[in-house]
Design an enzyme around this catalytic site. Sequence first.
Site, PDB file in Angstrom:
ATOM      1  CD  GLU A 119      -3.073   0.704   2.281  1.00  0.00           C
ATOM      2  OE1 GLU A 119      -3.497   1.672   2.925  1.00  0.00           O
ATOM      3  OE2 GLU A 119      -3.421  -0.478   2.503  1.00  0.00           O
ATOM      4  CG  ASP A 121      -2.077   4.423   2.433  1.00  0.00           C
ATOM      5  OD1 ASP A 121      -2.413   3.806   1.424  1.00  0.00           O
ATOM      6  OD2 ASP A 121      -2.110   3.943   3.580  1.00  0.00           O
ATOM      7  CD  GLU A 123      -4.314   7.052   5.551  1.00  0.00           C
ATOM      8  OE1 GLU A 123      -5.186   6.179   5.608  1.00  0.00           O
ATOM      9  OE2 GLU A 123      -3.397   7.176   6.394  1.00  0.00           O
TER      10      GLU A 123
END
Length: 255
Positions: A119, A121, A123
């Site tokens: 993953e 990310d 955010e």
Amino acid sequence: MAFIRELPLLVLAFMLVLSVANIQVSEAAGRPYSSQLSAVKFNQAFSVLWGPQHEQVSNDESGITIWLDKTSGSGFKSLRTYDSGYFSAAIKLQAGYSAGVNTAFYLSNNEIHPDSHDEIDIEFLGTIPGQPYTLQTNIYVRAANGGTGRIITGREKQIHLWFDPTSDFHRYSIQWTPSKIVFSVDNVPIRKYSRTGSAFPTRPMWVYGSIWDASSWATDNGKYKVDYNYQPFIAKYTDFILTDCTQSKAAAECS
């Protein structure tokens, strides 16, 4: 003599003209990106993954608005996976009280590797009035759900943005090449992770966007929760760029 003194300024101006000639300005974001890449329409690149009642694709299909209320959030997913590439969107966040809300733009292969996924990310962690949003970047390699993976690297690097991300669209980008990962905001690199060993994502991933309730941890370690008196919590995405490193036009972004 006056001309000689001004010559360095003329050279600098000429160089700036050349630089500007090689970039394209996004109408939605007002920010530059490589002229070799062009934005894709939402329906050409994505589909809604969950919360279909909490999303609205723009009339020209250039973007999507998703929102969170007490019944649900929403998320979308790219139609294909990518082995590497440049992934970017212009995003505008919720103003006012947004504590506990997680708005994300990220890559993941959790759907096919749920107990050993990769993953990358970006955010945005909601906040209370008067306090800035926190932008958090994560890199997971062969990690299990809940953050208890075999290898976790680069988790929870956080910054406060130097502008108000709720007043206008700004461009957020992930450059993932076989040798490095670079996170950028309005073409300004904010974090670089270089490949030095096995702790690096190499398996194909989809591109996602989402908004959801992360009250347990998102704002001041969970001190401030989502307050649904302020619903709906809205995130707007537009001007998507998705390209992989096998495309010749992506050479600059994949170098």
